[in-house]
Design an enzyme around this catalytic site. Structure first.
Site, PDB file in Angstrom:
ATOM      1  N   GLU A  46      55.303  50.174  30.430  1.00 51.00           N
ATOM      2  CA  GLU A  46      55.359  49.185  31.505  1.00 51.00           C
ATOM      3  C   GLU A  46      55.778  47.828  30.947  1.00 51.00           C
ATOM      4  O   GLU A  46      55.281  47.395  29.903  1.00 51.00           O
ATOM      5  CB  GLU A  46      53.973  49.094  32.153  1.00 51.00           C
ATOM      6  CG  GLU A  46      53.890  48.212  33.367  1.00 51.00           C
ATOM      7  CD  GLU A  46      52.521  48.281  34.041  1.00 51.00           C
ATOM      8  OE1 GLU A  46      52.395  47.723  35.140  1.00 51.00           O
ATOM      9  OE2 GLU A  46      51.595  48.897  33.476  1.00 51.00           O
ATOM     10  N   LYS A 115      56.655  48.280  41.468  1.00 46.82           N
ATOM     11  CA  LYS A 115      55.307  48.848  41.456  1.00 46.82           C
ATOM     12  C   LYS A 115      54.640  48.594  42.805  1.00 46.82           C
ATOM     13  O   LYS A 115      54.723  47.497  43.354  1.00 46.82           O
ATOM     14  CB  LYS A 115      54.490  48.219  40.325  1.00 46.82           C
ATOM     15  CG  LYS A 115      53.155  48.884  40.050  1.00 46.82           C
ATOM     16  CD  LYS A 115      52.523  48.317  38.785  1.00 46.82           C
ATOM     17  CE  LYS A 115      51.208  48.974  38.438  1.00 46.82           C
ATOM     18  NZ  LYS A 115      50.611  48.428  37.188  1.00 46.82           N
ATOM     19  N   CYS A 176      51.599  53.118  35.835  1.00 47.55           N
ATOM     20  CA  CYS A 176      50.241  52.855  35.375  1.00 47.55           C
ATOM     21  C   CYS A 176      49.180  53.038  36.468  1.00 47.55           C
ATOM     22  O   CYS A 176      48.814  54.147  36.810  1.00 47.55           O
ATOM     23  CB  CYS A 176      50.176  51.460  34.757  1.00 47.55           C
ATOM     24  SG  CYS A 176      48.728  51.214  33.694  1.00 47.55           S
ATOM     25  N   SER A 361      26.704  37.698   5.885  1.00 46.35           N
ATOM     26  CA  SER A 361      25.306  37.267   5.900  1.00 46.35           C
ATOM     27  C   SER A 361      24.392  38.248   5.190  1.00 46.35           C
ATOM     28  O   SER A 361      23.233  37.946   4.929  1.00 46.35           O
ATOM     29  CB  SER A 361      24.826  37.111   7.343  1.00 46.35           C
ATOM     30  OG  SER A 361      24.778  38.386   7.973  1.00 46.35           O
ATOM     31  N   GLY A 362      24.908  39.445   4.911  1.00 42.36           N
ATOM     32  CA  GLY A 362      24.052  40.499   4.391  1.00 42.36           C
ATOM     33  C   GLY A 362      23.478  41.358   5.492  1.00 42.36           C
ATOM     34  O   GLY A 362      22.744  42.316   5.231  1.00 42.36           O
ATOM     35  N   ASP A 365      26.098  43.161  11.258  1.00 40.45           N
ATOM     36  CA  ASP A 365      27.236  42.728  12.070  1.00 40.45           C
ATOM     37  C   ASP A 365      28.400  42.252  11.204  1.00 40.45           C
ATOM     38  O   ASP A 365      29.541  42.701  11.359  1.00 40.45           O
ATOM     39  CB  ASP A 365      26.805  41.629  13.044  1.00 40.45           C
ATOM     40  CG  ASP A 365      25.850  42.143  14.112  1.00 40.45           C
ATOM     41  OD1 ASP A 365      25.919  43.342  14.421  1.00 40.45           O
ATOM     42  OD2 ASP A 365      25.042  41.358  14.622  1.00 40.45           O
ATOM     43  N   SER A 366      28.132  41.315  10.283  1.00 39.48           N
ATOM     44  CA  SER A 366      29.212  40.848   9.409  1.00 39.48           C
ATOM     45  C   SER A 366      29.657  41.960   8.471  1.00 39.48           C
ATOM     46  O   SER A 366      30.826  42.035   8.078  1.00 39.48           O
ATOM     47  CB  SER A 366      28.780  39.615   8.613  1.00 39.48           C
ATOM     48  OG  SER A 366      27.652  39.886   7.807  1.00 39.48           O
TER      49      SER A 366
END
Length: 723
Positions: A46, A115, A176, A361-362, A365-366
């Site tokens: 598209e 479309k 689409c 950070s340990g 997440d990081s």
């Protein structure tokens, strides 16, 4: 006689918004590849000429002018002749902007098909930019610009909802979103005898979405019969979305060819040989025939003498229809590794920067963000080994520490050149364990690692307050108030953000990278923390891009557990077993800060709140009504039910707590770092989840009063039951 074996082609293209000549080059190359494979029909994604994510650029006249200029160049390129083409671009017609397909052959336009049903939910804003074609099965004349009229040999072409008729079959196009509507165009097309249907998509990635998409695409021909060609964009085209390709060809509900979902290839063409007779046999059901015979939805057929098949092909006994295959669906863990890895590479190479920097950070997440960058490096190394010319060219340009033109041989070697991790500790707040985990991870993945403490900067900023207003704020564990505690936590967090950008700006130069450059800073706030507002505004959640910003804690843990084994990173185990903590308060013998304790809810509960708020569209009162049953201590548990168990009063308290903090922290979403979109309950205020950011106090709202009234009614009923 006419043939019945047809070779068709669809594709994944990694287009880029407003990259006019680059987009055209990829389109032309895909056509050439399709022709080389013997295809007689090619469909592309598209809006492939302009790129899908132009957003408000679609209001600009330049976009329509340049799109037609690129179409002209395509029509004049004789290497694209000898094949029926379905190409996507925006077109202005009678002062209205349309999202169109242009069907062309041998340098001539056969039809412009606008479309009809525009995508306007979630991340999609097509009604903001385009007008839908509101007249099914009707056409009118489109006046061609002078340059196109000269090529066409006519001043006008047909514009509207029609199909193409070849000597042996008919094909129609839908775009689409039209596939996903209750009464999709392919239904009436199939009943009107159209045997081949193309679908050009700009469909973005979401975790666990492919299975749903596959079922809908397969269902399009499972009931009605037919050949379905699905094309899609693939990659980052300039927005926070990753388009996940997966071009495919389906015959009578069976997948016969499927492209990759995640790849660094700019062009991937998928071909299959299909048998028209199989469609006719499949459509022999009497009930289907009765519906087709009584169908009044007839399409105007545009005739062409161009044959999609030939008698010669039918006589070639080495040619046979492509056999069905089992569709490939990745696990959630693979989806995170591959989608985010491919997205980050596109973002890096197209941004012109020197690499990425992640504040480690340990925590998990990081760690997940860093592991995703490592996944990117693994994907890039695999592409180099496969000889991908674009990837090789990009790596030579970006990874230059070892000298220009020298290709890395391992993911760690590439990581050391394009990825920096930085641990910014505090002597009292940061534990030895988190510092060691950050160091171990950086060594395992090969990142350039910086280990520093921010105490001096923190003390200097703290003294600024003391000396200016003659007041010394203290942490909670030191006897300070809530406001003092928050002030000192936020001070550390914001120092880390400034420090991360400072090092990102200067490190490439300090390390002697030819040409210097700067690093893009990556954020690591997960979807739950953003939703709850458990982050400091303008701390390390403020970054250039956040690859995990719409992924919840549970999926991140699954990914890390998977990567520990599949990436051979044993050090990841320590991240999985560690208690999540911001480490913004001093550690004492009796106190270590905990994320879930601070938030007053678990990450599992946050995910449930997020899904009910966004996907189920529940406000506070309706959410309580739902959860008082789902989380009831008296409910009958079924296999797989791991939801928490609470009394009605506890559920009421949980729901109120969530909405209270959601409301007072909503302002943080207005400055949220752009996150790769992975979940449909993302709280991204800038594109996806549009809400106010100044709410009346929820604690005295009518919604909360209604919760109290409903709770009283439930508790009264429970008391009567006991009596």
């Amino acid at each position: 006689m006419v043939g019945h074996l047809v070779t068709v082609a669809t594709c994944n293209l990694n287009q880029w918004v407003l990259d006019w000549e680059g987009n055209l080059k990829r389109i032309i190359e895909s056509i050439q590849i399709a022709k080389k494979a013997g295809a007689r029909l090619r469909v592309g994604p598209e809006l492939e000429i302009s790129g899908y994510s132009c957003l408000d650029h679609f209001h600009e006249l330049d976009v329509y002018t340049h799109s037609l200029e690129m179409l002209r160049r395509l029509l004049l390129d004789e290497t694209t002749h000898g094949i029926l083409l379905d190409v996507g671009l925006p077109i202005m017609h009678r002062n209205l902007r349309y999202n169109c397909r242009v069907i062309c052959l041998d340098g001539k336009i056969l039809l412009i098909r606008p479309k009809m049903w525009l995508a306007n939910d979630g991340n999609y804003r097509e009604m903001r930019h385009f007008t839908p074609w509101m007249r099914p099965r009707e056409t009118e004349l489109f006046h061609l610009p002078k340059d196109l009229a000269k090529i066409q040999g006519e001043t006008h072409v047909l514009f509207g909802d029609a199909v193409i008729s070849t000597p042996e079959t008919a094909f129609g196009a839908e775009t689409c979103e039209e596939l996903f509507t209750p009464k999709a165009p392919h239904i009436d097309m199939a009943l009107d005898g159209v045997e081949i249907i193309t679908n050009s998509s700009g469909s973005h990635f979401t975790l666990r979405k492919l299975d749903t998409r596959l079922q809908l695409i397969m269902e399009a021909t499972r009931k009605s019969g037919g050949i379905y060609l699905y094309a899609n964009q693939q990659g980052c085209d300039g927005e926070r979305l990753y388009f996940d390709g997966c071009a495919m060809i389906i015959v009578n509900g069976d997948v016969v060819a499927q492209g990759s979902q995640f790849s660094l290839n700019d062009i991937e063409v998928v071909t299959a040989t299909v048998d028209l007779e199989e469609v006719r046999s499949y459509r022999a059901a009497i009930s289907r025939g009765l519906q087709a015979a009584s169908n009044n939805a007839h399409y105007h057929r545009i005739e062409t003498l161009f044959e999609l098949s030939s008698e010669e092909d039918d006589a070639d006994i080495s040619k046979r229809p492509t056999l069905p295959i089992e569709p490939r669906i990745h696990s959630v863990e693979e989806e995170i590794a591959l989608s985010a890895g491919c997205y980050l590479w596109d973002y890096l190479r197209r941004s012109g920067t020197a690499g990425y920097l992640v504040p480690l950070s340990g925590g998990i997440d990081s760690c997940a963000t860093a592991t995703i960058v490592y996944s990117m490096c693994r994907i890039v190394l695999q592409a180099i080994e496969e000889g991908n010319p674009q990837v090789i060219e990009d790596v030579k340009r970006i990874a230059t520490y070892n000298g220009e033109g020298v290709l890395p041989k391992t993911p760690q070697e590439l990581c050391s050149q394009v990825f920096t991790t930085i641990y910014m500790g505090m002597k009292k707040q940061s534990s030895r364990e988190t510092r060691q985990r950050a160091k171990d991870l950086s060594e395992a993945i090969g990142s350039y690692h910086v280990n520093l403490d921010i105490d001096d900067v923190y003390e200097a900023q703290k003294k600024l307050v003391i000396n200016t207003i003659n007041f010394e704020p203290k942490f909670k564990v030191e006897g300070g108030t809530i406001q003092e505690n928050l002030t000192l936590q936020c001070l550390q967090a914001r120092i880390r953000m400034v420090t991360a950008y400072e090092f990102g700006q200067i490190l490439p130069t300090a390390r002697g990278r030819p040409g210097g450059g700067s690093l893009l800073v990556l954020g690591s706030a997960n979807v739950g923390e953003s939703l709850r507002g458990y982050l400091t505004k303008y701390d390390c959640s403020s970054a250039d891009i956040n690859p995990i910003g719409s992924i919840d804690k549970a999926d991140l843990k699954r990914f890390i557990g998977w990567a520990e084994k599949h990436f051979d990173l044993p050090c990841l185990h320590d991240f999985l077993t560690a208690v999540p903590t911001a480490e913004l308060e001093p550690i004492t013998e009796n106190y270590v800060q905990s994320d879930e304790a601070d938030m007053g809810m678990t990450y599992q509960e946050l995910t449930i709140f997020g899904r009910l708020r966004k996907l189920n569209k529940l406000g506070p009162y309706a959410m309580f009504q739902r959860l008082v049953h789902d989380w009831s201590v008296d409910r009958k548990r079924t296999p797989g039910d791991d939801a928490p168990a609470y009394t009605p009063a506890q559920v009421a308290e949980k729901v109120k707590r969530f909405y209270h903090f959601y409301a007072i922290n909503r302002h943080k979403m207005t400055t949220l770092t752009p996150a790769l979109h992975c979940n449909d309950y993302s709280p991204d205020d800038n594109r996806f989840d549009l809400r106010p950011f100044l709410y009346p106090p929820f604690w005295k709202s009518w919604s909360f009063k209604r919760i109290d009234m409903e709770l009283a009614r439930i508790e009264k009923k429970l008391a009567e039951k006991k009596d």
